[in-house]
Scaffold this motif. Sequence first.
Motif, mmCIF file in Angstrom:
data_model
loop_
_atom_site.group_PDB
_atom_site.id
_atom_site.type_symbol
_atom_site.label_atom_id
_atom_site.label_comp_id
_atom_site.label_asym_id
_atom_site.label_seq_id
_atom_site.Cartn_x
_atom_site.Cartn_y
_atom_site.Cartn_z
ATOM 1 N N ASN A 1 0.813 -1.221 0.000
ATOM 2 C CA ASN A 1 0.000 0.000 0.000
ATOM 3 C C ASN A 1 0.842 1.264 0.000
ATOM 4 O OD1 ASN A 1 -2.242 -1.592 0.000
ATOM 5 N ND2 ASN A 1 -2.770 -1.278 2.155
ATOM 6 N N SER A 2 2.094 1.156 0.441
ATOM 7 C CA SER A 2 2.967 2.337 0.433
ATOM 8 C C SER A 2 3.741 2.451 -0.875
ATOM 9 C CB SER A 2 3.940 2.280 1.611
ATOM 10 O OG SER A 2 4.844 1.205 1.457
ATOM 11 N N GLY A 3 3.504 1.500 -1.795
ATOM 12 C CA GLY A 3 4.154 1.563 -3.095
ATOM 13 C C GLY A 3 5.465 0.821 -3.189
ATOM 14 N N ASN A 4 5.859 0.154 -2.107
ATOM 15 C CA ASN A 4 7.118 -0.574 -2.099
ATOM 16 C C ASN A 4 6.875 -2.021 -2.528
ATOM 17 O OD1 ASN A 4 9.620 -1.708 -1.626
ATOM 18 N ND2 ASN A 4 9.911 -0.667 0.356
ATOM 19 N N LYS B 1 -0.153 8.809 7.585
ATOM 20 C CA LYS B 1 0.272 9.864 6.671
ATOM 21 C C LYS B 1 -0.739 11.008 6.574
ATOM 22 C CE LYS B 1 3.272 7.072 3.724
ATOM 23 N NZ LYS B 1 3.551 6.589 2.348
ATOM 24 N N MET B 2 -2.010 10.698 6.770
ATOM 25 C CA MET B 2 -3.052 11.720 6.661
ATOM 26 C C MET B 2 -3.925 11.682 7.907
ATOM 27 S SD MET B 2 -3.938 11.477 2.595
ATOM 28 C CE MET B 2 -4.463 13.185 2.529
ATOM 29 N N ALA B 3 -3.278 11.970 9.030
ATOM 30 C CA ALA B 3 -3.934 11.801 10.330
ATOM 31 C C ALA B 3 -5.172 12.682 10.485
ATOM 32 C CB ALA B 3 -2.930 12.084 11.436
ATOM 33 N N ASP B 4 -5.124 13.905 9.980
ATOM 34 C CA ASP B 4 -6.270 14.802 10.157
ATOM 35 C C ASP B 4 -7.493 14.311 9.390
ATOM 36 O OD1 ASP B 4 -4.764 16.413 11.767
ATOM 37 O OD2 ASP B 4 -4.277 17.886 10.212
ATOM 38 N N VAL B 5 -7.252 13.856 8.145
ATOM 39 C CA VAL B 5 -8.370 13.336 7.342
ATOM 40 C C VAL B 5 -8.903 12.062 7.978
ATOM 41 C CG1 VAL B 5 -9.060 12.466 5.084
ATOM 42 C CG2 VAL B 5 -7.402 14.321 5.242
ATOM 43 N N SER B 6 -7.972 11.206 8.422
ATOM 44 C CA SER B 6 -8.369 9.961 9.079
ATOM 45 C C SER B 6 -9.227 10.252 10.306
ATOM 46 C CB SER B 6 -7.121 9.162 9.479
ATOM 47 O OG SER B 6 -7.448 8.098 10.332
ATOM 48 N N ASN C 1 -19.268 3.297 4.802
ATOM 49 C CA ASN C 1 -18.245 4.346 4.746
ATOM 50 C C ASN C 1 -16.982 3.901 5.485
ATOM 51 O OD1 ASN C 1 -19.946 5.973 3.330
ATOM 52 N ND2 ASN C 1 -20.101 7.585 4.880
ATOM 53 N N CYS C 2 -15.839 4.299 4.979
ATOM 54 C CA CYS C 2 -14.556 3.956 5.600
ATOM 55 C C CYS C 2 -14.480 4.542 7.013
ATOM 56 C CB CYS C 2 -13.425 4.515 4.740
ATOM 57 S SG CYS C 2 -11.772 4.225 5.398
ATOM 58 N N CYS C 3 -13.789 3.822 7.902
ATOM 59 C CA CYS C 3 -13.612 4.299 9.281
ATOM 60 C C CYS C 3 -12.431 5.258 9.391
ATOM 61 C CB CYS C 3 -13.433 3.124 10.229
ATOM 62 S SG CYS C 3 -11.908 2.175 9.962
ATOM 63 N N GLY C 4 -11.646 5.351 8.309
ATOM 64 C CA GLY C 4 -10.517 6.280 8.323
ATOM 65 C C GLY C 4 -9.190 5.649 8.681
#
Length: 255
Positions: free
Chosen positions: A54-57, A189-194, A178-181
């Motif tokens: 998921n991180s692209g690695n 990486k996107m703590a505020d949106v989460s 809906n996603c739980c975040g």
Amino acid sequence: MSPPKGKTVSLFVTCIVDMMYPQTGMSVVTILERLGVNVVFPMAQTCCGQPAFNSGNRREAARVAKQFLRAFDGAEVIVTPSGSCAAMVRHEFPSLFAGDTLWGPRAERAASITWEFSEYLVDGLGITDLGGRLNAPRKVGLHDSCHGLRVLKLGGQARALIGEVENAELSEVPDCDNCCGFGGLFAVKMADVSGAMLQDKVKSITGSEADVVVTGDASCMTQINGGLARSGSAVRCVHLADLLAESLEGQEAPK
């Protein structure tokens, strides 16, 4: 998917269940053995490689995935209490090893024998009624995790299983799809949106009639319970396997 009836199940317990919720792994074993399924636990199993993927690695994900394939080499059926990890094996392993004449066929085989827990019971074995009964009436809501719902098309299986449990009343939570975040690295990486997505999820749950919320992914369970606890709610999110195992306590096994 290869028909799984009558075959030994190799349990893929996942990292988070192994480290944080071992009782959920035991609940899966309890339920499967009650149904007469032979269950084995490959001790060499590790992560499926999803965090790196998921991180692209992809290189690191392939390295971890190879260990998974070694650990489950020879498995007849693989069952996991995680829609997210099942989706990784089913849909991403083949892409990771596309064109690889050594690992590609092994990845394709693993993908063809891997089942998410509720999917295995309902679609694989054709079972919805486990003969369970809760000690007291409870309204049960659901959180449809993203990978299970959108990649594996799950959701109906869990509802069918809960619908047969005596004293369990299905109570749909608004926006249950809906996603739980959480989303693994997404929450980091996107703590505020989460956090904002989690607040919406908590609001949906606490505004519903559910006494308990069930999900098929322990990662979602962790995220949602953190939000519920911080909000002061007494409602908790539990794994489907744990609710079903609880309903079987003291119940006579089928003959």
